[in-house]
Design a protein around this motif. Structure first.
Motif, short mmCIF file in Angstrom:
data_model
loop_
_atom_site.label_atom_id
_atom_site.label_comp_id
_atom_site.label_asym_id
_atom_site.label_seq_id
_atom_site.Cartn_x
_atom_site.Cartn_y
_atom_site.Cartn_z
N MET A 159 40.22 33.50 38.92
CA MET A 159 39.83 33.22 40.32
C MET A 159 40.30 34.35 41.23
SD MET A 159 40.60 29.21 41.12
CE MET A 159 40.00 29.34 42.82
N GLY A 160 41.57 34.74 41.04
CA GLY A 160 42.12 35.81 41.86
C GLY A 160 41.40 37.13 41.64
N THR A 165 49.09 28.75 41.25
CA THR A 165 49.01 29.57 42.47
C THR A 165 49.49 30.97 42.20
OG1 THR A 165 49.30 27.65 43.92
CG2 THR A 165 49.85 29.80 44.85
N GLN A 166 50.57 31.09 41.45
CA GLN A 166 51.11 32.42 41.12
C GLN A 166 50.12 33.22 40.28
OE1 GLN A 166 54.79 31.16 39.32
NE2 GLN A 166 55.48 30.24 41.24
N ASP A 167 49.42 32.54 39.38
CA ASP A 167 48.39 33.23 38.58
C ASP A 167 47.24 33.71 39.46
OD1 ASP A 167 49.80 32.82 36.25
OD2 ASP A 167 48.61 31.11 35.58
N ARG A 168 46.83 32.89 40.41
CA ARG A 168 45.75 33.29 41.31
C ARG A 168 46.16 34.51 42.13
NH1 ARG A 168 43.40 27.40 43.50
NH2 ARG A 168 43.10 26.54 41.41
N SER A 169 47.39 34.48 42.64
CA SER A 169 47.87 35.60 43.45
C SER A 169 47.97 36.88 42.62
CB SER A 169 49.23 35.27 44.06
OG SER A 169 49.09 34.28 45.06
N LYS A 170 48.41 36.74 41.38
CA LYS A 170 48.54 37.93 40.51
C LYS A 170 47.17 38.53 40.21
CE LYS A 170 51.07 40.68 37.88
NZ LYS A 170 50.07 41.60 37.32
N GLY A 171 46.19 37.68 39.92
CA GLY A 171 44.84 38.18 39.68
C GLY A 171 44.27 38.89 40.89
N PHE A 172 44.52 38.32 42.06
CA PHE A 172 44.04 38.91 43.32
C PHE A 172 44.68 40.27 43.55
CE2 PHE A 172 44.00 38.66 48.17
CZ PHE A 172 42.64 38.91 48.28
N GLU A 173 45.99 40.33 43.35
CA GLU A 173 46.73 41.58 43.53
C GLU A 173 46.23 42.65 42.57
OE1 GLU A 173 51.32 43.21 42.81
OE2 GLU A 173 50.87 41.07 42.70
N ASP A 174 46.06 42.27 41.31
CA ASP A 174 45.63 43.25 40.30
C ASP A 174 44.23 43.79 40.59
OD1 ASP A 174 48.02 42.89 39.03
OD2 ASP A 174 47.22 41.69 37.37
N ALA A 175 43.32 42.91 41.02
CA ALA A 175 41.96 43.36 41.32
C ALA A 175 41.94 44.28 42.53
CB ALA A 175 41.04 42.16 41.55
N LEU A 176 42.69 43.94 43.56
CA LEU A 176 42.73 44.78 44.77
C LEU A 176 43.27 46.17 44.46
CD1 LEU A 176 43.99 42.34 47.56
CD2 LEU A 176 41.68 43.23 47.26
N LYS A 177 44.22 46.24 43.54
CA LYS A 177 44.82 47.54 43.18
C LYS A 177 43.77 48.51 42.68
CE LYS A 177 49.52 46.21 41.85
NZ LYS A 177 50.44 45.96 40.69
N SER A 178 42.74 48.00 42.01
CA SER A 178 41.72 48.90 41.46
C SER A 178 40.90 49.57 42.56
CB SER A 178 40.80 48.13 40.50
OG SER A 178 40.07 47.14 41.18
N ALA A 234 35.20 29.77 33.06
CA ALA A 234 35.01 31.02 33.78
C ALA A 234 34.98 30.75 35.28
CB ALA A 234 33.70 31.68 33.36
N SER A 235 35.47 31.71 36.06
CA SER A 235 35.40 31.59 37.52
C SER A 235 34.22 32.41 38.02
CB SER A 235 36.69 32.11 38.16
OG SER A 235 36.67 31.87 39.56
N GLU A 236 33.28 31.74 38.66
CA GLU A 236 32.07 32.38 39.16
C GLU A 236 32.21 32.68 40.65
OE1 GLU A 236 29.40 33.03 37.23
OE2 GLU A 236 30.22 32.08 35.43
N THR A 237 31.54 33.72 41.11
CA THR A 237 31.54 34.06 42.53
C THR A 237 30.24 33.57 43.15
OG1 THR A 237 32.87 36.04 42.11
CG2 THR A 237 31.69 35.93 44.21
N ILE A 238 30.37 32.71 44.16
CA ILE A 238 29.20 32.12 44.82
C ILE A 238 29.01 32.79 46.17
CG2 ILE A 238 28.20 30.00 45.75
CD1 ILE A 238 29.92 28.47 43.72
N THR A 239 27.81 33.32 46.38
CA THR A 239 27.47 34.00 47.63
C THR A 239 26.21 33.37 48.21
OG1 THR A 239 26.08 35.63 46.51
CG2 THR A 239 28.44 36.15 46.73
N LYS A 240 25.74 33.90 49.32
CA LYS A 240 24.51 33.40 49.93
C LYS A 240 23.34 33.49 48.95
CE LYS A 240 21.41 34.19 53.86
NZ LYS A 240 21.12 35.04 55.05
N GLU A 241 23.35 34.53 48.12
CA GLU A 241 22.24 34.76 47.19
C GLU A 241 22.13 33.71 46.09
OE1 GLU A 241 22.71 37.91 49.73
OE2 GLU A 241 24.29 37.21 48.36
N ASN A 242 23.25 33.15 45.64
CA ASN A 242 23.18 32.20 44.52
C ASN A 242 23.71 30.81 44.85
OD1 ASN A 242 25.91 32.63 44.59
ND2 ASN A 242 26.09 33.51 42.55
N ALA A 243 24.02 30.56 46.13
CA ALA A 243 24.60 29.27 46.52
C ALA A 243 23.69 28.09 46.17
CB ALA A 243 24.92 29.26 48.01
N ALA A 244 22.38 28.27 46.31
CA ALA A 244 21.45 27.17 46.01
C ALA A 244 21.55 26.76 44.54
CB ALA A 244 20.03 27.58 46.36
#
Length: 355
Positions: free
Chosen positions: A167-168, A201-214, A336-346
């Motif tokens: 998710m992160g 929560t800690q796992d979510r934050s770690k994933g977020f941190e790692d992705a932003l680093k890239s 799996a964690s999917e990303t939902i945007t305006k394009e695929n929300a329906a």
């Protein structure tokens, strides 16, 4: 993820599809081809009469979960019950939901005493419920551990849950790419967590941190909001006041996101964009409307509960997953964690849960 009203995930990846999980009405966690109604409201369709879904030995599935005082938790209970109704060979025995550890232990003890064939349990706290799960296992009752994991693998037969780290990562990539494409340098990125002490929560934050680093980015400030609307409002108001300029916000939970969005509206702020978490129907409709700061949400679907019931039935009947070569149900399944945007929300809206 004492784990109190903890949280959440969404579409099944890889091997789970073989279990027929996407055919279930779980939010989690949910059929991509479903009509426009949300899974929490839709009546369960009969299971296809073929293969593993054909009627087999009668099984009694015990079910225990926290109190449904949160949209995601409520969807967990409904998904489980709806999945059980699909099968004529399943008797669903749910005990009273509770946020009290000792009461949940007593409830599971009653399922053990009733000699159910299998137990599906989302523990309030994996560590504190570990012993009762082990007691059930030692009594010859397989346990399907849902979401918040027991620390002792001998306490459960199979675990199924969401990918908190994923998710992160998904949220971090969406935010990082959007800011990078916009040419933003030194962005102010805020993170509103659920319950900071929980491993999820800690796992979510770690994933977020790692992705932003890239992307060369990092989190400017973060604060937890306890997975509640009220705390979401309070925490968001404090962060908005402390940061006169913001580029992006990741809010871990769409339920608490109702409060976060209310605070943003009250502050009349719109210079940033926001990503949610879990995949609520409310968030998807907001994303579809594209009239505010919420531009995406990353899933942690409660349909996992429906899939847990399906897996419990197979385990109790001594079956494996028909699309896999192995004869037994896997020991661990991560959604799996999917990303939902305006394009695929329906496409995803039928799978959403109401906050």
């Amino acid at each position: 993820m004492t784990q109190t009203p903890g949280r959440r995930g969404f579409l099944l990846g890889g091997a789970v599809i073989g279990a027929g999980a996407l055919v279930s009405a779980c939010t989690s966690n949910e059929p991509a081809a479903a009509p426009a109604a949300t899974s929490a409201a839709a009546a369960p369709a009969p299971a296809p009469a073929g293969g593993n879904d054909a009627p087999g030995d009668k099984v009694v599935i015990g079910f225990s979960a926290p109190a449904a005082d949160h949209g995601w938790i409520a969807a967990i209970a409904k998904n489980a019950a709806d999945a059980a109704k699909q099968y004529s060979d399943v008797e669903f025995k749910a005990v009273e939901p509770t946020n009290d550890i000792s009461v949940q232990i007593s409830a599971v003890e009653s399922l053990i005493a009733a000699k159910v064939n299998v137990i599906v349990m989302l523990p309030n706290d994996g560590a504190q419920l570990n012993q009762i799960a082990r007691t059930a296992t030692d009594a010859g009752i397989p346990v399907v551990n849902l979401d918040r994991v027991f620390p002792d693998k001998l306490s459960y037969r199979t675990w199924i849950g969401g990918d908190n780290y994923g998710m992160g990562v998904a949220a971090g990539h969406f935010i990082g790419k959007k800011l990078k494409d916009a040419g933003t340098s030194n962005p102010v990125i805020l993170e509103i967590q659920g319950i900071a002490t929980l491993p999820l929560t800690q796992d979510r934050s770690k994933g977020f941190e790692d992705a932003l680093k890239s992307y060369g980015f990092s989190v400017t400030a973060k604060q937890d909001a306890q997975f509640t609307v009220e705390s979401g409002t309070e925490v968001a108001a404090n962060l908005l006041q402390a940061h006169p300029k913001i580029d992006a916000i990741w809010n871990h939970d769409d339920d608490q996101g109702i409060g976060v969005l209310a605070a943003i509206k009250e502050a009349n702020r719109s210079e940033f964009f926001m990503v949610g978490g879990a995949g609520s129907a409310n968030a998807m409709r907001e994303i579809q409307a594209d009239s505010g700061v919420l531009k995406a949400t990353v899933t942690y679907s409660p349909t996992m509960a429906a899939s847990a019931i399906k897996l419990a039935r197979l385990i109790a009947q001594g079956k494996g997953m028909s699309d896999l070569l192995e004869h037994q149900v896997p020991q661990s399944i991560t959604l799996a964690s999917e990303t939902i945007t305006k394009e695929n929300a329906a496409e995803y809206l039928p799978l959403g849960f109401e906050s």
